[in-house]
Write a protein that holds these residues in place. Structure first.
Motif, PDB file in Angstrom:
ATOM      1  N   SER A 167      37.377  34.169   3.036  1.00 51.89           N
ATOM      2  CA  SER A 167      37.396  33.462   1.670  1.00 51.89           C
ATOM      3  C   SER A 167      37.149  31.967   1.585  1.00 51.89           C
ATOM      4  O   SER A 167      36.932  31.453   0.522  1.00 51.89           O
TER       5      SER A 167
ATOM      6  N   ASN B 126      34.257  30.248   0.187  1.00 49.47           N
ATOM      7  CA  ASN B 126      33.853  30.421  -1.263  1.00 49.47           C
ATOM      8  C   ASN B 126      33.668  29.189  -2.126  1.00 49.47           C
ATOM      9  O   ASN B 126      32.643  28.836  -2.857  1.00 49.47           O
TER      10      ASN B 126
ATOM     11  N   LEU C  20      28.708  34.352   2.929  1.00 45.50           N
ATOM     12  CA  LEU C  20      29.545  35.024   2.791  1.00 45.50           C
ATOM     13  C   LEU C  20      29.620  36.618   3.332  1.00 45.50           C
ATOM     14  O   LEU C  20      30.551  37.226   4.110  1.00 45.50           O
TER      15      LEU C  20
ATOM     16  N   SER D 174      31.772  39.353   6.539  1.00 42.80           N
ATOM     17  CA  SER D 174      32.479  40.602   6.269  1.00 42.80           C
ATOM     18  C   SER D 174      31.688  41.807   6.703  1.00 42.80           C
ATOM     19  O   SER D 174      32.445  42.739   7.100  1.00 42.80           O
TER      20      SER D 174
ATOM     21  N   GLY E  82      44.088  35.203   3.606  1.00 39.74           N
ATOM     22  CA  GLY E  82      43.185  35.473   2.450  1.00 39.74           C
ATOM     23  C   GLY E  82      43.678  34.538   1.459  1.00 39.74           C
ATOM     24  O   GLY E  82      42.794  33.974   0.582  1.00 39.74           O
TER      25      GLY E  82
ATOM     26  N   GLY F 184      42.609  30.796   1.414  1.00 35.44           N
ATOM     27  CA  GLY F 184      40.946  30.368   1.870  1.00 35.44           C
ATOM     28  C   GLY F 184      40.563  29.306   0.661  1.00 35.44           C
ATOM     29  O   GLY F 184      40.082  28.128   0.987  1.00 35.44           O
ATOM     30  N   GLY F 185      41.002  29.506  -0.478  1.00 40.18           N
ATOM     31  CA  GLY F 185      40.611  28.531  -1.547  1.00 40.18           C
ATOM     32  C   GLY F 185      41.081  27.331  -1.376  1.00 40.18           C
ATOM     33  O   GLY F 185      40.635  26.176  -1.618  1.00 40.18           O
TER      34      GLY F 185
ATOM     35  N   PHE G  98      41.756  41.419  -2.463  1.00 39.32           N
ATOM     36  CA  PHE G  98      40.602  40.737  -2.157  1.00 39.32           C
ATOM     37  C   PHE G  98      39.807  40.151  -3.288  1.00 39.32           C
ATOM     38  O   PHE G  98      39.476  39.167  -3.400  1.00 39.32           O
TER      39      PHE G  98
ATOM     40  N   TRP H   4      41.690  37.304  -5.391  1.00 37.48           N
ATOM     41  CA  TRP H   4      41.732  35.863  -4.929  1.00 37.48           C
ATOM     42  C   TRP H   4      40.106  35.531  -5.330  1.00 37.48           C
ATOM     43  O   TRP H   4      40.136  34.339  -5.788  1.00 37.48           O
ATOM     44  N   PHE H   5      39.096  36.295  -5.295  1.00 33.56           N
ATOM     45  CA  PHE H   5      37.893  35.892  -5.334  1.00 33.56           C
ATOM     46  C   PHE H   5      37.761  35.585  -7.122  1.00 33.56           C
ATOM     47  O   PHE H   5      37.368  34.533  -7.415  1.00 33.56           O
TER      48      PHE H   5
ATOM     49  N   THR I 100      39.832  32.428  -8.119  1.00 33.70           N
ATOM     50  CA  THR I 100      39.210  31.212  -7.704  1.00 33.70           C
ATOM     51  C   THR I 100      38.052  30.721  -8.727  1.00 33.70           C
ATOM     52  O   THR I 100      37.925  29.470  -9.095  1.00 33.70           O
TER      53      THR I 100
END
Length: 493
Positions: A44, A47, A68, A72, A165, A168-169, A297, A300-301, A304
């Motif tokens: 992550s 991103n 990205l 993965s 995870g 990451g941001g 997962f 978080w995406f 963000t």
């Protein structure tokens, strides 16, 4: 070091071979968790760097997507191969090899002069991560005896992986704001070199089995099948579920996995002994881990991009806003072993999933003028605290019944379930979100796109809310499934 007499059990003779002391369990756990943190972080961390990549390397929407996805896909596709290789060639060997490749690829990505180099480096990073990650859990379970101590060690491994995870941001935003996007990758280099040195000196080699060969046909088929399936999954965001670009790799991946199953039934030394799935704890717990990964997962995406595209946070502010959620998953994971001793693994897993579902349901009420307290902090703590409570007992159940020669394989299954669940969940939920709110036309699938104007940014909210509602349903389904599928604790007396 003093040479001590050693008795050869096969011949009865005595030899003087130096005794190599076993590494301290806490050092093994520390090294394994640090490696797991690095590779999960990179799922992550890129991103928030996408706007800078677009400006610096001139990457279009497809190129940004593959920055990205290259990581993965390689990570998920080669995970089972990495797990079995750890059994056959040694946990320490695969840990060092995977970490070395990951670190070298980070150098290439960090100095990449154009997009193609960066995408290739990200794929190589994913390959290194797939070799390293299964070895981390195997190192932990081999170093710590079964019982409460191992449960605490697995809780630490789970918490650190989840924190990777989650962080990451924040880490990506901090590096992009203070330095530039290249340091999102280059920061791995000194950390990787330091960890390589500690692992080389502090770990002792161990193999779960000897005298066997790697099942090359099975390895090729499962890796190609998972990688092709993952490719099809990530194509959905760009092309939709009904296009040939999506359907062909999805069907091709399923076909390769079907051939893999047929081959494994006939080979004498299979990569994945299919009988392992008759172990109810292994099969049920991995299903639960996959469903939890599909939701977490994606959380978080979406959080963000919601914080940046709708609430107007900078990358660093968005990362800081999610720090409480990161701490919640750590607290949940570390509290789980104590609660397991009282409630049992099965009951705690179901309870944690239900708490997470409540957080996702709360998050689905998000609005365009939401506040930090009601649209990020409160639901984030519930979502990730619940995930932390659930994944520790699930990981414990998934690994507790493994035979010594299958430890790496089971570890690979746990990591594959989590990573593939995350890839599948993100692909499905971004498609759901796009279908819910974005107007037709160019960019209609780019949920995480950069450079949105205010009107389009506001239009994202209903889709994000729908994604969280679907995640709530997924977790409720997981809670019901775990209630009836996970084995019940044996009655005492």
């Amino acid at each position: 070091m003093t040479a001590m007499p050693q008795t050869d059990s096969a011949t009865g003779s005595t030899s003087t071979r130096p005794v190599i002391p076993a590494p301290r369990p806490w050092l093994v756990v520390l090294v394994a968790c640090a490696g797991q943190f690095l590779v999960v972080l990179d799922v992550s961390v890129m991103n928030v760097a996408l706007p800078s990549l677009k400006a610096d390397l001139g990457l279009g929407a497809l190129g940004l997507q593959w920055v990205l996805n290259a990581y993965s896909i390689a990570f998920a596709g080669f995970m089972l191969l990495g797990g079995r290789a750890a059994d056959l060639y040694g946990r320490k060997t695969m840990f060092l090899a995977g970490l070395g490749l990951f670190t070298a690829a980070s150098v290439v990505g960090g100095i990449a002069p154009e997009g193609a180099y960066l995408i290739g480096a990200r794929a190589a990073q994913g390959l290194g991560a797939a070799a390293l990650s299964p070895a981390t859990l195997t190192l932990v379970t081999a170093a710590v005896p079964a019982g409460a101590a191992r449960t605490r060690a697995i809780a630490t491994w789970t918490a650190v992986g989840a924190a990777g995870g989650a962080a990451g941001g924040f880490v990506g935003g901090l590096l992009v704001d203070l330095l530039n996007w290249r340091w999102v990758l280059l920061v791995n280099v000194p950390l990787g070199i330091a960890l390589l040195a500690v692992a080389a000196l502090g770990l002792r080699e161990g193999r779960a089995t000897t005298g066997r060969r790697l099942d090359l046909p099975g390895a090729v088929l499962v890796t190609a099948g998972l990688a092709t399936l993952a490719y099809g999954i990530v194509q959905t965001e760009m092309s939709g579920w009904t296009s040939a670009a999506t359907l062909l790799p999805l069907l091709g991946g399923l076909a390769l996995l079907a051939v893999f199953t047929a081959v494994e039934k006939r080979t004498k030394e299979p990569l994945v002994p299919l009988g392992i799935f008759r172990n109810r704890a292994v099969s049920a717990a991995n299903a639960g881990i996959m469903l939890c990964g599909a939701s977490s997962f994606s959380m978080w995406f979406f959080m963000t991009v919601y914080a940046q595209n709708v609430l107007g946070y900078t990358p660093l502010q968005a990362g800081l806003a999610l720090v409480p959620s990161s701490l919640a998953v750590l607290v949940g994971s570390k509290t789980a072993p104590r609660l397991m001793a009282v409630t049992g693994a099965r009951a705690l897993a179901v309870t944690g999933i239900l708490i997470a579902a409540a957080g996702f349901a709360w998050q689905s009420t998000m609005t365009a003028d939401g506040t930090f307290l009601t649209t990020i902090l409160g639901p984030g703590i519930l979502m990730m605290g619940g995930i932390g409570l659930a994944t520790t007992p699930l990981a414990t159940l998934a690994t507790s019944g493994a035979a010594p020669g299958e430890a790496g394989l089971v570890s690979g299954l746990v990591n594959t379930a989590r990573t593939m669940g995350g890839a599948l969940g993100l692909a499905v939920l971004t498609t759901v979100a796009a279908a819910t709110h974005l107007p037709p036309g160019p960019g209609s699938g780019a949920i995480g796109s950069v450079g949105l104007d205010d009107l389009e940014a506001l239009s994202l909210v209903p889709g994000y809310a729908m994604a969280f509602r679907v995640s709530t349903g997924v977790l409720l389904f997981a809670a019901v499934l775990m209630t009836f599928w996970l084995p019940r604790p044996a009655r005492k007396g």
